[in-house]
Design a protein around this motif. Structure first.
Motif, mmCIF file in Angstrom:
data_model
loop_
_atom_site.group_PDB
_atom_site.id
_atom_site.type_symbol
_atom_site.label_atom_id
_atom_site.label_comp_id
_atom_site.label_asym_id
_atom_site.label_seq_id
_atom_site.Cartn_x
_atom_site.Cartn_y
_atom_site.Cartn_z
ATOM 1 N N LYS A 83 10.839 2.006 0.374
ATOM 2 C CA LYS A 83 11.900 1.827 1.371
ATOM 3 C C LYS A 83 11.317 1.956 2.773
ATOM 4 O O LYS A 83 10.334 2.675 2.978
ATOM 5 C CB LYS A 83 12.953 2.922 1.208
ATOM 6 N N ASP A 84 11.980 1.304 3.733
ATOM 7 C CA ASP A 84 11.582 1.457 5.131
ATOM 8 C C ASP A 84 11.637 2.941 5.482
ATOM 9 O O ASP A 84 12.556 3.635 5.065
ATOM 10 C CB ASP A 84 12.564 0.712 6.050
ATOM 11 N N GLY A 85 10.679 3.400 6.230
ATOM 12 C CA GLY A 85 10.718 4.792 6.671
ATOM 13 C C GLY A 85 10.007 5.740 5.729
ATOM 14 O O GLY A 85 9.727 6.875 6.096
ATOM 15 N N VAL A 86 9.717 5.294 4.490
ATOM 16 C CA VAL A 86 8.969 6.152 3.576
ATOM 17 C C VAL A 86 7.484 5.919 3.827
ATOM 18 O O VAL A 86 7.014 4.783 3.794
ATOM 19 C CB VAL A 86 9.302 5.832 2.101
ATOM 20 N N LEU A 87 6.762 6.996 4.130
ATOM 21 C CA LEU A 87 5.335 6.871 4.427
ATOM 22 C C LEU A 87 4.563 6.371 3.214
ATOM 23 O O LEU A 87 4.874 6.724 2.088
ATOM 24 C CB LEU A 87 4.761 8.227 4.844
ATOM 25 N N ASP A 88 3.553 5.565 3.464
ATOM 26 C CA ASP A 88 2.738 5.035 2.380
ATOM 27 C C ASP A 88 1.264 5.378 2.644
ATOM 28 O O ASP A 88 0.545 4.608 3.272
ATOM 29 C CB ASP A 88 2.937 3.515 2.299
ATOM 30 N N PRO A 89 0.815 6.543 2.168
ATOM 31 C CA PRO A 89 -0.574 6.953 2.428
ATOM 32 C C PRO A 89 -1.595 5.939 1.912
ATOM 33 O O PRO A 89 -2.616 5.708 2.552
ATOM 34 C CB PRO A 89 -0.712 8.284 1.680
ATOM 35 N N GLN A 90 -1.288 5.304 0.776
ATOM 36 C CA GLN A 90 -2.218 4.293 0.237
ATOM 37 C C GLN A 90 -2.322 3.100 1.178
ATOM 38 O O GLN A 90 -3.417 2.606 1.459
ATOM 39 C CB GLN A 90 -1.694 3.759 -1.091
ATOM 40 N N GLY A 91 -1.169 2.632 1.632
ATOM 41 C CA GLY A 91 -1.150 1.494 2.560
ATOM 42 C C GLY A 91 -1.915 1.818 3.837
ATOM 43 O O GLY A 91 -2.674 0.989 4.352
ATOM 44 N N GLU A 92 -1.754 3.048 4.319
ATOM 45 C CA GLU A 92 -2.455 3.472 5.535
ATOM 46 C C GLU A 92 -3.979 3.437 5.325
ATOM 47 O O GLU A 92 -4.725 2.970 6.196
ATOM 48 C CB GLU A 92 -2.036 4.906 5.913
ATOM 49 N N ALA A 93 -4.419 3.928 4.158
ATOM 50 C CA ALA A 93 -5.855 3.964 3.867
ATOM 51 C C ALA A 93 -6.414 2.543 3.770
ATOM 52 O O ALA A 93 -7.505 2.253 4.263
ATOM 53 C CB ALA A 93 -6.114 4.729 2.572
ATOM 54 N N VAL A 94 -5.636 1.646 3.136
ATOM 55 C CA VAL A 94 -6.094 0.261 2.988
ATOM 56 C C VAL A 94 -6.133 -0.419 4.355
ATOM 57 O O VAL A 94 -7.062 -1.173 4.660
ATOM 58 C CB VAL A 94 -5.183 -0.497 1.989
ATOM 59 N N LYS A 95 -5.138 -0.105 5.195
ATOM 60 C CA LYS A 95 -5.138 -0.682 6.544
ATOM 61 C C LYS A 95 -6.399 -0.273 7.297
ATOM 62 O O LYS A 95 -7.083 -1.111 7.892
ATOM 63 C CB LYS A 95 -3.894 -0.223 7.320
ATOM 64 N N LYS A 96 -6.732 1.022 7.208
ATOM 65 C CA LYS A 96 -7.927 1.515 7.906
ATOM 66 C C LYS A 96 -9.170 0.799 7.397
ATOM 67 O O LYS A 96 -10.061 0.434 8.165
ATOM 68 C CB LYS A 96 -8.086 3.030 7.701
ATOM 69 N N SER A 97 -9.213 0.585 6.088
ATOM 70 C CA SER A 97 -10.366 -0.079 5.493
ATOM 71 C C SER A 97 -10.460 -1.532 5.974
ATOM 72 O O SER A 97 -11.553 -2.039 6.255
ATOM 73 C CB SER A 97 -10.245 -0.003 3.976
ATOM 74 N N LEU A 98 -9.311 -2.188 6.078
ATOM 75 C CA LEU A 98 -9.319 -3.572 6.583
ATOM 76 C C LEU A 98 -9.816 -3.624 8.026
ATOM 77 O O LEU A 98 -10.536 -4.533 8.417
ATOM 78 C CB LEU A 98 -7.911 -4.181 6.470
ATOM 79 N N LYS A 99 -9.444 -2.607 8.798
ATOM 80 C CA LYS A 99 -9.910 -2.526 10.194
ATOM 81 C C LYS A 99 -11.440 -2.400 10.231
ATOM 82 O O LYS A 99 -12.108 -3.018 11.049
ATOM 83 C CB LYS A 99 -9.298 -1.307 10.901
ATOM 84 N N VAL A 100 -11.939 -1.539 9.302
ATOM 85 C CA VAL A 100 -13.387 -1.343 9.226
ATOM 86 C C VAL A 100 -14.082 -2.674 8.897
ATOM 87 O O VAL A 100 -15.172 -2.963 9.363
ATOM 88 C CB VAL A 100 -13.730 -0.256 8.163
#
Lengths: 233, 83
Positions: free
Chosen positions: B11-28
């Motif tokens: 749901k919107d507003g629910v934090l997604d630690p996995q998504g955050e980690a993958v985003k950081k990796s994509l940035k890298v």
């Protein structure tokens, strides 16, 4: 007075809980296999930690539909004492016996370490042997202990005093800095509105004897016994 | 027989630690244009029957009961094949 320790396929703290009740608390206790369908013989139930059904789909999601769970739900609704520890807490959430849900730890790491907990109330079946605000040192061991609920539910729990344990410093300061898993409002343990069902991520059964390096968990079980004997509150 | 695809998303507003980690990796990996990543589940279900409306109702019931947790997740059911 008899305690029941529920065993799901993948439970792995069932023996520790059984040991504490039998050998440390010196009270009658029996295992209850999840395929059974009655808890009529028991006065208090423990849903132990572990990885029921391998945590498939979501933690606790499949165990919640074990045959025994409908009896557990009736027992809880009738006011029976139920404590869910770690995976047991996750199962209680999935069963709707407690509000909210668990998310992956914010660090994405499985954490296995002692944490400090602040006892928010000492007038409950689970905490009547503690002092109000008492700081406990109890170990956690989980990958999904990041408690979540919507803001309205959180407010309601605060208003009704349902938050029993929050992560804190050794001095009892329960700020985000001492939150090991990202849990909302530093929540480590909550009760239902009626106050007879407790879910907590830390493992009191792992620290109820000095030989294990501490016994801060002892008084959670002692409080339950006190309550069942009509001494508490 | 019918085949359905079920998409379970946070749901919107629910934090997604996995998504955050993958985003950081994509940035890298130099994908600097990535703003957000959210990870959900994709579930395929094959079931007996031909009646799509009845199957949809059943699949929604399955999703409410077990496949999704309504506290943190939304879901969408699509019937994609009729055999």
């Amino acid at each position: 007075m008899k305690f029941g320790v529920v065993i799901f396929p993948g439970s792995n703290c069932d023996r520790d809980c059984y040991h504490v009740i039998k050998e440390v608390m010196k009270k009658p206790v029996e295992y209850i296999w999840h395929k059974e369908n009655s808890v009529a013989a028991f006065d208090a139930l423990i849903l132990p930690g572990g990885f029921s059904y391998g945590d498939y789909l979501r933690t606790g999601a499949i165990a919640r539909f074990s045959p025994l769970m409908s009896a557990v739900m009736d027992f809880a609704q009738a006011g029976g004492l139920v404590i869910g520890i770690c995976n047991g807490f996750q199962i209680l959430l999935e069963a709707g016996l407690l509000p909210g849900a668990m998310l992956r730890n914010s660090s994405l790491k499985f954490i296995c370490q002692p944490v400090f907990l602040k006892t928010q109330r000492n007038d409950t079946p689970f905490t009547n042997k503690f002092k109000s605000g008492q700081v406990l040192k109890i170990p956690v061991a989980h990958g999904e202990g990041n408690y979540y609920c919507d803001p309205r539910t959180l407010q309601k729990m605060k208003d009704k005093g349902q938050i029993l344990f929050s992560y804190c410093s050794a001095e009892g300061e329960d700020t985000m800095e001492y939150n090991p898993n990202g849990s909302l409002a530093n929540i480590a343990g909550i009760m239902n509105e009626k106050g007879n069902v407790l879910g907590m991520m830390p493992h009191p059964e792992r620290c109820s004897e000095e030989i294990l390096g501490g016994r801060d968990g002892f008084n959670i079980f002692a409080s339950m016994i006190n309550w069942l004997e009509g001494v508490g509150e | 027989m019918l085949k359905a695809n079920i998409y379970v998303t946070l749901k919107d507003g629910v934090l997604d630690p996995q998504g955050e980690a993958v985003k950081k990796s994509l940035k890298v990996l130099d994908y600097g244009q990535v703003n957000q990543v959210r990870i959900g589940k994709f579930i395929e279900v094959w079931l007996e029957g031909k009646d799509q409306a009845a199957a949809l109702k059943e699949l929604e019931e399955m999703s409410d009961k077990l496949l999704a947790n309504p506290v943190i997740e939304d879901y969408r059911v699509e019937i994609v094949e009729v055999y």
